[in-house]
Design a protein around this motif. Structure first.
Motif, mmCIF file in Angstrom:
data_model
loop_
_atom_site.group_PDB
_atom_site.id
_atom_site.type_symbol
_atom_site.label_atom_id
_atom_site.label_comp_id
_atom_site.label_asym_id
_atom_site.label_seq_id
_atom_site.Cartn_x
_atom_site.Cartn_y
_atom_site.Cartn_z
ATOM 1 N N ALA A 73 0.825 -1.212 0.000
ATOM 2 C CA ALA A 73 0.000 0.000 0.000
ATOM 3 C C ALA A 73 0.859 1.262 0.000
ATOM 4 O O ALA A 73 0.452 2.292 -0.544
ATOM 5 C CB ALA A 73 -0.930 -0.004 1.207
ATOM 6 N N GLN A 74 2.045 1.160 0.596
ATOM 7 C CA GLN A 74 2.945 2.319 0.695
ATOM 8 C C GLN A 74 4.083 2.251 -0.326
ATOM 9 O O GLN A 74 4.943 3.132 -0.334
ATOM 10 C CB GLN A 74 3.542 2.394 2.107
ATOM 11 C CG GLN A 74 2.526 2.566 3.210
ATOM 12 C CD GLN A 74 1.812 3.891 3.126
ATOM 13 O OE1 GLN A 74 2.387 4.918 2.748
ATOM 14 N NE2 GLN A 74 0.522 3.891 3.459
ATOM 15 N N ASN A 75 4.083 1.234 -1.178
ATOM 16 C CA ASN A 75 5.167 1.061 -2.165
ATOM 17 C C ASN A 75 6.535 1.125 -1.499
ATOM 18 O O ASN A 75 7.466 1.776 -1.991
ATOM 19 C CB ASN A 75 5.072 2.122 -3.268
ATOM 20 C CG ASN A 75 3.861 1.936 -4.157
ATOM 21 O OD1 ASN A 75 3.342 0.822 -4.271
ATOM 22 N ND2 ASN A 75 3.385 3.002 -4.751
ATOM 23 N N THR A 76 6.644 0.449 -0.373
ATOM 24 C CA THR A 76 7.865 0.520 0.439
ATOM 25 C C THR A 76 8.407 -0.869 0.686
ATOM 26 O O THR A 76 7.636 -1.811 0.941
ATOM 27 C CB THR A 76 7.576 1.228 1.766
ATOM 28 O OG1 THR A 76 7.130 2.553 1.492
ATOM 29 C CG2 THR A 76 8.822 1.300 2.631
ATOM 30 N N VAL A 77 9.720 -0.976 0.643
ATOM 31 C CA VAL A 77 10.390 -2.235 0.958
ATOM 32 C C VAL A 77 11.334 -1.993 2.130
ATOM 33 O O VAL A 77 11.909 -0.906 2.270
ATOM 34 C CB VAL A 77 11.153 -2.789 -0.267
ATOM 35 C CG1 VAL A 77 12.273 -1.848 -0.703
ATOM 36 C CG2 VAL A 77 11.682 -4.180 0.004
ATOM 37 N N TYR A 78 11.438 -2.990 2.988
ATOM 38 C CA TYR A 78 12.283 -2.906 4.179
ATOM 39 C C TYR A 78 13.321 -4.022 4.153
ATOM 40 O O TYR A 78 13.073 -5.102 3.610
ATOM 41 C CB TYR A 78 11.453 -3.048 5.450
ATOM 42 C CG TYR A 78 10.344 -2.036 5.570
ATOM 43 C CD1 TYR A 78 9.046 -2.346 5.164
ATOM 44 C CD2 TYR A 78 10.578 -0.762 6.091
ATOM 45 C CE1 TYR A 78 8.023 -1.422 5.264
ATOM 46 C CE2 TYR A 78 9.563 0.164 6.193
ATOM 47 C CZ TYR A 78 8.281 -0.173 5.780
ATOM 48 O OH TYR A 78 7.278 0.748 5.882
ATOM 49 N N LEU A 79 14.441 -3.753 4.773
ATOM 50 C CA LEU A 79 15.446 -4.789 4.988
ATOM 51 C C LEU A 79 15.842 -4.743 6.455
ATOM 52 O O LEU A 79 16.464 -3.787 6.907
ATOM 53 C CB LEU A 79 16.664 -4.581 4.092
ATOM 54 C CG LEU A 79 17.699 -5.704 4.149
ATOM 55 C CD1 LEU A 79 17.136 -6.997 3.548
ATOM 56 C CD2 LEU A 79 18.984 -5.298 3.427
#
Length: 119
Positions: A73-79
């Motif tokens: 929904a936020q077009n975000t990727v996390y590592l």
């Protein structure tokens, strides 16, 4: 389309960091997002990637220590990086394979964020 990465820094060996990368612009759909890294004198290498359906792929060197996730929904990727080692020191780049209304299907890169792990 822009990718903006956050979260690099200096951490002691054994510590943790979380990187995030947000894609913005006229995005139609994101097929996959991932993180690459490049250490001094070395080629850029894949660290982890995640597809739109949640399938993940990790480099052998980070399996069990790093976790990639995404917020569609936020077009975000996390590592999420745990048990960091000095050899994890590198500039980390986020990548997105996406389709935009303006440019169709393309591969995009963020600006890179430096992670330094001290021994």
């Amino acid at each position: 389309v822009q990718l903006q990465a956050f979260g690099g820094g200096v951490v002691q060996a054994g510590g943790s960091l979380r990187l995030s990368c947000a894609a913005s612009g006229s995005i139609f759909s994101i097929h996959a997002m991932g993180w690459y890294r490049q250490a001094p004198g070395k080629q850029r290498e894949l660290v982890a990637a995640i597809t739109s359906d949640g399938s993940t792929n990790y480099a052998d060197s980070v399996k069990g220590r790093f976790t990639i996730s995404r917020d569609n929904a936020q077009n975000t990727v996390y590592l999420h990086m745990n048990s960091l080692k000095p050899e994890d020191t590198a500039v980390y780049y986020c990548n997105a394979d996406l389709s935009s209304w303006d440019e169709g299907a393309n591969d995009y890169w963020g600006q890179g964020t430096l992670v330094t792990v001290s021994s």
